[in-house]
Motif scaffolding. Structure first.
Motif, mmCIF file in Angstrom:
data_model
loop_
_atom_site.group_PDB
_atom_site.id
_atom_site.type_symbol
_atom_site.label_atom_id
_atom_site.label_comp_id
_atom_site.label_asym_id
_atom_site.label_seq_id
_atom_site.Cartn_x
_atom_site.Cartn_y
_atom_site.Cartn_z
ATOM 1 N N LYS A 262 1.341 -16.066 4.630
ATOM 2 C CA LYS A 262 2.141 -14.892 5.005
ATOM 3 C C LYS A 262 1.873 -13.753 4.027
ATOM 4 N N ASP A 263 1.784 -12.532 4.519
ATOM 5 C CA ASP A 263 1.338 -11.401 3.701
ATOM 6 C C ASP A 263 2.145 -11.208 2.418
ATOM 7 N N ASP A 264 3.465 -11.302 2.495
ATOM 8 C CA ASP A 264 4.262 -11.069 1.286
ATOM 9 C C ASP A 264 4.064 -12.180 0.262
ATOM 10 N N ILE A 265 3.755 -13.390 0.719
ATOM 11 C CA ILE A 265 3.456 -14.494 -0.199
ATOM 12 C C ILE A 265 2.051 -14.313 -0.778
ATOM 13 N N PHE A 266 1.127 -13.833 0.051
ATOM 14 C CA PHE A 266 -0.241 -13.610 -0.435
ATOM 15 C C PHE A 266 -0.241 -12.598 -1.577
ATOM 16 N N GLU A 267 0.612 -11.596 -1.490
ATOM 17 C CA GLU A 267 0.680 -10.591 -2.560
ATOM 18 C C GLU A 267 1.097 -11.219 -3.889
ATOM 19 N N LYS A 268 1.873 -12.290 -3.823
ATOM 20 C CA LYS A 268 2.323 -12.960 -5.049
ATOM 21 C C LYS A 268 1.186 -13.721 -5.730
ATOM 22 N N ILE A 269 0.212 -14.179 -4.954
ATOM 23 C CA ILE A 269 -0.897 -14.937 -5.548
ATOM 24 C C ILE A 269 -2.108 -14.057 -5.838
ATOM 25 N N SER A 270 -2.053 -12.803 -5.386
ATOM 26 C CA SER A 270 -3.171 -11.893 -5.626
ATOM 27 C C SER A 270 -3.075 -11.275 -7.009
ATOM 28 N N ASP A 271 -4.225 -11.078 -7.650
ATOM 29 C CA ASP A 271 -4.261 -10.440 -8.972
ATOM 30 C C ASP A 271 -4.663 -8.971 -8.864
ATOM 31 N N THR A 272 -4.746 -8.447 -7.644
ATOM 32 C CA THR A 272 -5.158 -7.063 -7.436
ATOM 33 C C THR A 272 -4.038 -6.257 -6.778
#
Length: 257
Positions: A73-83
């Motif tokens: 899910k996009d909001d969860i992906f943002e948590k694992i992204s370093d960018t």
């Protein structure tokens, strides 16, 4: 689809992104972005995660047809992204295990040795330049910034997958071992005995680059065979570590062409 930050895979990704010790214990690291995914050795990829929005853009998903992947899910992906602006793909990759003894057996081997560099951008740029200049491998002191730091990986622009590298526990002992092996070492130093373009690099050798703020330690300087200086005009006292390394590497490359 992964929809919760409490998912164990998400927790694992966050740990791998943030903690060097955890990466080394698991012998894994994280890469992010379409370019790095395309350049990574496919046999080393352990798992792939794509954002929901990327999944919905079918033209990119076609590149993943030979792989299994998890949609996040996009909001969860943002948590694992370093960018700041995630590209929508993250992979977990197995770490490399290069062996210095194998590297030094190569004819006219040429190395870059990094003592305590701390800036991920500098180290990443040195990796990119080393690949372009045909360097045999890179030797890093144990206190040099972690090559598997996400910022360092991005700075290599994929060269981490193609340039062999080795961390050493005792940097000074490595300098001694190189000398015993007949591999001459040159330090980039402001008070070097000769200008960098006055040496002959058609032999096995290593360029030694020091910390961004302090330069090479006095002990390292005492162990190298020769100091090299780069001529400069104006009031400039020194060059950025990656720039200096690049000048030296490309002079050696020019002589070897």
């Amino acid at each position: 689809m992964i929809i919760s930050a409490k998912n164990q895979q998400i927790k694992n990704l966050i740990q791998l992104n943030k903690k060097s010790k955890y990466r080394n214990e698991k012998e894994l690291f994280v890469i992010e972005g379409i370019k790095l995914f395309q350049e990574a050795p496919k046999e080393r990829i352990e798992s792939i995660y794509i954002s929901e929005s990327l999944f919905n853009r079918k033209e990119h998903v076609s590149n993943l047809k030979d792989f299994q992947y998890e949609v996040v899910k996009d909001d969860i992906f943002e948590k694992i992204s370093d960018t700041k602006t995630p590209q929508g793909i993250i992979c977990i990759v197995r770490q490399f295990k290069h062996v210095f003894e194998d590297l030094k057996k190569q004819a006219n081997a040429h190395f870059i040795l990094l003592e305590d560099l701390q800036d991920p951008g500098n180290v990443g740029t040195i990796f990119r330049t080393a690949e372009g200049a045909g360097i045999t491998g890179i030797i890093l002191s144990k206190s040099t910034v972690d090559i598997y730091n996400p910022k360092t990986i991005r700075s290599t622009m994929g060269s981490i997958f193609r340039v062999p590298f080795v961390y050493v526990e005792d940097f000074y002992q490595m300098l001694i071992e190189l000398k015993k092996s007949g591999i001459k070492t040159y330090a980039a130093a402001l008070d070097g005995e000769r200008y960098y373009d006055q040496e002959n690099y058609n032999r096995s050798f290593g360029f030694v680059i020091g910390n961004e703020g302090n330069g090479l330690s006095s002990k390292a300087l005492s162990l190298v065979d020769s100091g090299l200086k780069i001529p400069m005009e104006g009031k400039v006292e020194s060059l950025n570590a990656a720039i200096a390394a690049g000048i030296l590497m490309y002079e050696a490359y020019r002589q070897r062409r």
